[in-house]
Design an enzyme around this catalytic site. Structure first.
Site, PDB file in Angstrom:
ATOM      1  N   SER A  28     -64.966 -45.515  25.293  1.00  9.06           N
ATOM      2  CA  SER A  28     -64.426 -44.187  25.610  1.00  9.06           C
ATOM      3  C   SER A  28     -63.735 -44.192  26.973  1.00  9.06           C
ATOM      4  O   SER A  28     -64.038 -45.007  27.851  1.00  9.06           O
ATOM      5  CB  SER A  28     -65.548 -43.148  25.634  1.00  9.06           C
ATOM      6  OG  SER A  28     -66.198 -43.097  24.383  1.00  9.06           O
TER       7      SER A  28
HETATM    8  N1  SAM Z   1     -70.473 -45.402  23.863  1.00  4.05           N
HETATM    9  C1  SAM Z   1     -69.568 -46.496  23.559  1.00  4.05           C
HETATM   10  C2  SAM Z   1     -69.202 -47.304  24.758  1.00  4.05           C
HETATM   11  O1  SAM Z   1     -69.621 -46.980  25.871  1.00  4.05           O
HETATM   12  O2  SAM Z   1     -68.491 -48.303  24.555  1.00  4.05           O
HETATM   13  C3  SAM Z   1     -68.312 -46.029  22.846  1.00  4.05           C
HETATM   14  C4  SAM Z   1     -68.610 -45.518  21.514  1.00  4.05           C
HETATM   15  S1  SAM Z   1     -67.309 -45.548  20.345  1.00  4.05           S
HETATM   16  C5  SAM Z   1     -66.286 -44.252  20.895  1.00  4.05           C
HETATM   17  C6  SAM Z   1     -68.264 -44.886  18.977  1.00  4.05           C
HETATM   18  C7  SAM Z   1     -69.290 -45.859  18.426  1.00  4.05           C
HETATM   19  O3  SAM Z   1     -70.100 -45.150  17.484  1.00  4.05           O
HETATM   20  C8  SAM Z   1     -68.684 -47.019  17.664  1.00  4.05           C
HETATM   21  O4  SAM Z   1     -69.145 -48.233  18.210  1.00  4.05           O
HETATM   22  C9  SAM Z   1     -69.173 -46.826  16.218  1.00  4.05           C
HETATM   23  O5  SAM Z   1     -69.409 -48.034  15.539  1.00  4.05           O
HETATM   24  C10 SAM Z   1     -70.462 -46.055  16.467  1.00  4.05           C
HETATM   25  N2  SAM Z   1     -70.970 -45.294  15.340  1.00  4.05           N
HETATM   26  C11 SAM Z   1     -70.305 -44.568  14.389  1.00  4.05           C
HETATM   27  N3  SAM Z   1     -71.166 -43.996  13.536  1.00  4.05           N
HETATM   28  C12 SAM Z   1     -72.423 -44.350  13.954  1.00  4.05           C
HETATM   29  C13 SAM Z   1     -73.744 -44.093  13.468  1.00  4.05           C
HETATM   30  N4  SAM Z   1     -73.984 -43.342  12.408  1.00  4.05           N
HETATM   31  N5  SAM Z   1     -74.783 -44.637  14.153  1.00  4.05           N
HETATM   32  C14 SAM Z   1     -74.590 -45.401  15.249  1.00  4.05           C
HETATM   33  N6  SAM Z   1     -73.357 -45.695  15.747  1.00  4.05           N
HETATM   34  C15 SAM Z   1     -72.297 -45.165  15.100  1.00  4.05           C
END
Ligand code: SAM
Length: 217
Positions: free
Chosen positions: A65
């Site tokens: 992000s």
């Molecule tokens: N917080 C992260 C960072 O600091 O790099 C960025 C997050 S990215 C915008 C969103 C993440 O949510 C992705 O890695 C995606 O695979 C994960 N994601 C999507 N659905 C999810 C779920 N149901 N449970 C856990 N992770 C999930």
């Protein structure tokens, strides 16, 4: 490879000043952003851009992000030292490490197995002791509940009930809610066993929260 140089620290100070100008006020959050070496959460090709206030690809179709978004969500969470925090969407592990600057009790869950394994190795190398899990974070982590704070870093179609149930009374959930294109940041406080209050805030654009209480694949 894992160097954090004088130049990187200078770039971080400039990023912190940029976030301050954009409205981030919580000094503990700004100090955390000024401390965590964001470039170490990037693939080599993107490392030179790590201190721009932008989201970048981290592989598997996912993103780290934008620093403003990380700071905004972290500021809203108001994490106090010693609190138990659950993050949904570990991704690169950067947000997780920002949270670790505020409390030692950080749980984070990632859906994508490849990202989970890569990030678990990264945090071990960086000696950042978060509790990492691979699975559907839209269901939370019932075996470790309740949590003081829950942070969702992917866009959800609605408030996932399992996450509301895993908040302790007085605790809060920060989550982007909307359609596939844009979401509004929502802060929910569990006022009592049965009562929740909610604030609907700024608009953002996140990758989708997948899973049973998120978007169906
Ligand atoms: N917080 C992260 C960072 O600091 O790099 C960025 C997050 S990215 C915008 C969103 C993440 O949510 C992705 O890695 C995606 O695979 C994960 N994601 C999507 N659905 C999810 C779920 N149901 N449970 C856990 N992770 C999930």
């Amino acid at each position: 490879m894992h160097a954090d140089t004088y130049r990187h620290r200078g770039l971080r100070r400039a990023l912190v000043e940029e976030l301050r100008r954009k409205g981030i006020r919580d000094e503990r959050v700004l100090t955390a952003i000024g401390t965590v070496p964001r470039h170490l959460f990037f693939e080599a090709a993107f490392q030179p851009h790590a201190y721009q206030d932008k989201a970048f690809p981290i592989g598997e179709g996912q993103t780290i992000s934008q620093p403003y978004t990380v700071a905004y969500q972290t500021e809203l969470l108001q994490v106090q030292p010693g609190e138990r925090v659950l993050e949904i969407g570990t991704g690169s592990g950067y947000q997780c490490c920002v949270l670790l600057e505020l409390t030692p009790h950080v749980f984070s869950i990632e859906y994508n197995q490849v990202l989970f394994e890569r990030t678990a190795r990264r945090l071990a190398t960086l000696h950042r002791p978060a509790h990492l899990f691979c699975g559907d974070g839209s269901l939370g982590l019932p075996q470790h509940a309740p949590f003081d704070k829950i942070l969702v870093t992917a866009g959800s179609p609605a408030l996932p009930r399992p996450l509301l149930r895993q908040l302790r009374v007085g605790g809060s959930l920060v989550i982007p809610v909307g359609d596939e294109h844009t979401q509004r940041m929502v802060r929910v406080v569990r006022e009592s066993e049965e009562e929740f209050s909610r604030q609907v805030l700024e608009e953002f654009r996140f990758v989708p929260l997948l899973g049973q209480a998120g978007w169906k694949e």
